[in-house]
Scaffold this active site. Sequence first.
Site, mmCIF file in Angstrom:
data_model
loop_
_atom_site.group_PDB
_atom_site.id
_atom_site.type_symbol
_atom_site.label_atom_id
_atom_site.label_comp_id
_atom_site.label_asym_id
_atom_site.label_seq_id
_atom_site.Cartn_x
_atom_site.Cartn_y
_atom_site.Cartn_z
ATOM 1 N N THR A 169 0.881 -1.234 0.129
ATOM 2 C CA THR A 169 -0.028 -0.119 0.072
ATOM 3 C C THR A 169 0.886 1.369 0.003
ATOM 4 O O THR A 169 1.778 1.307 0.900
ATOM 5 C CB THR A 169 -1.240 -0.163 1.192
ATOM 6 O OG1 THR A 169 -1.871 -1.216 1.173
ATOM 7 C CG2 THR A 169 -1.954 1.113 1.375
ATOM 8 N N LYS A 198 -0.651 -0.947 -4.098
ATOM 9 C CA LYS A 198 -2.000 -0.411 -4.130
ATOM 10 C C LYS A 198 -2.067 0.916 -3.696
ATOM 11 O O LYS A 198 -1.637 1.578 -2.842
ATOM 12 C CB LYS A 198 -2.638 -1.439 -3.225
ATOM 13 C CG LYS A 198 -4.000 -0.810 -2.665
ATOM 14 C CD LYS A 198 -4.583 -1.806 -1.650
ATOM 15 C CE LYS A 198 -6.135 -1.356 -1.295
ATOM 16 N NZ LYS A 198 -6.052 -0.593 -0.157
ATOM 17 N N HIS A 252 -7.499 4.452 -1.176
ATOM 18 C CA HIS A 252 -7.851 4.062 0.183
ATOM 19 C C HIS A 252 -9.423 4.317 0.612
ATOM 20 O O HIS A 252 -9.609 4.611 1.744
ATOM 21 C CB HIS A 252 -6.727 4.639 1.237
ATOM 22 C CG HIS A 252 -6.061 3.879 2.168
ATOM 23 N ND1 HIS A 252 -5.155 3.067 1.903
ATOM 24 C CD2 HIS A 252 -6.782 3.342 3.425
ATOM 25 C CE1 HIS A 252 -4.991 2.585 3.196
ATOM 26 N NE2 HIS A 252 -5.881 2.693 3.944
ATOM 27 N N GLY A 254 -12.907 1.355 -4.528
ATOM 28 C CA GLY A 254 -13.402 2.683 -4.171
ATOM 29 C C GLY A 254 -14.745 3.205 -4.463
ATOM 30 O O GLY A 254 -14.885 3.290 -5.749
ATOM 31 N N ARG A 293 -20.514 -0.153 -5.284
ATOM 32 C CA ARG A 293 -21.637 -0.442 -4.544
ATOM 33 C C ARG A 293 -22.612 -1.411 -5.402
ATOM 34 O O ARG A 293 -23.707 -1.644 -4.679
ATOM 35 C CB ARG A 293 -22.446 0.589 -4.062
ATOM 36 C CG ARG A 293 -21.443 1.284 -3.117
ATOM 37 C CD ARG A 293 -20.878 0.848 -1.807
ATOM 38 N NE ARG A 293 -19.887 1.919 -0.893
ATOM 39 C CZ ARG A 293 -18.742 1.546 -1.080
ATOM 40 N NH1 ARG A 293 -18.088 0.761 -1.679
ATOM 41 N NH2 ARG A 293 -18.069 2.558 -0.299
#
Length: 424
Positions: free
Chosen positions: A204, A295, A319, A351, A354
């Site tokens: 990350t 990432k 993030h 990110g 949904r």
Amino acid sequence: MLVGTPFLASSHLFRSSLTKLLATKFIRYKEVPASLEIVQQSEDVITSPDQAFDVMDFEPAAHKALPPAHFGYLATGVDDDGTVRANREGYSRLQIRSRRLVNVETIDMSVRLLGTTWSSPIVISPVSSQKAFHPEGDVAVARAARAKDHLQILSTAATSSIEDVMAARHAPVWQQLYPTNVWEVGRGIVKRSERAGSPAIVLTVDLQEGSNRETLFRAQAVDKRECSACHASSYTGYAREKPKAGSGGFAQYAARKPMFDGLDLSKVTATHPANMDWDFVKRLRDTVTVKLLPKGIVTREDAEIAVEHGVDGIIVSNHGGRAEESLRPTIESLPEVIEGTAGKIPVLVDGGIRRGTDIFKALALGATAVGIGRPEAWGLAAFGQAGVEAVLEILRRELTTIMRQAGTTSVNKITRSCVVIQPS
Ligand SMILES: Cc1cc2nc3c(=O)[nH]c(=O)nc-3n(C[C@H](O)[C@H](O)[C@H](O)COP(=O)(O)O)c2cc1C
């Protein structure tokens, strides 16, 4: 949790504004059309996974299940949470061009990623401290990932070990890496993961110490529980103030993070070192014997440099809006990162995903797979393993539906021509 000033913590005004703040987080994902208001009930929080219509239904259930500080940790972005919202809104600027009269009786959403075939492109992004959401934490997530056949990426700051998670998953998981400011500690985590059989290390690169996680800080200030009854509260890389020298901050924090077990943490002051640069990636590349993916890459320039450094893939991520308040949705960063890689390595994105249509749009713009963070944690917090399974199932169902509707019978048929950018 009572670290806020007594005035702030006891202020009714402060508490009611926090309540409103947390309450509005649900509305941002789902605008209820006026015609539906009539069937909405004021207390319509789902009480079992099968009542959910979509993954957003798990967020209020998680809110209900969690104490304020834990929910604040899960929900928070930085500053005004504008990047959290931007990630979501980015998808609404893309429209789908559906093809008709295609035989869509059979839909195949499998993808091939770094030599492994997965039955769907939906990956579970690394999420830290999951026992703050459910006592079974990452192990429950692993069981859900097994039941639904998903790739899981374990956080360095997970509250379960990679060995326990793999045992529950009955298969390898990828290991995310916060290397700390001490090389031997990061190396230790890599070597342990490799020994456990992890086929990939995810470095990350998007997070610096001291992110202004204001929603979290506000939630902590109103949470009346004594955190030290359960876990050390003296260290957090996101706190407004650094731990005091001699407070044992990092070691106390790491005591509940099994990926740090057995490592000498006496010199660790940061999970993500401020001096990490491309030389670090080069050194890591020479150390990691399995696949390596950064990432948090969001630009063409960095994607090009990453390829030059021999990484095996890239995860486009900000993030989940918890690093810097860039206000730039990851779905808008994706095309330039893919350009930067010139098709040489796979690119994943996370990110704000949904909906199945969000996944479809990311695939259309060239992503090989997509990651979800908060939705799986909402499912976990609300209903444990069953909640995570339901979240994954809903996304799979929605992706199948849009693939069928758009006339794309397999993932390789979801191409750039399947989407257009909303005319301004
Ligand atoms: C509570 C929480 C903890 C997270 N912990 C980590 C972590 O330990 N390592 C990491 O690389 N990303 C972490 N992330 C970021 C996720 O991996 C992912 O990039 C992000 O959640 C995707 O956005 P979404 O939540 O909108 O799906 C975390 C996100 C959340 C919400």
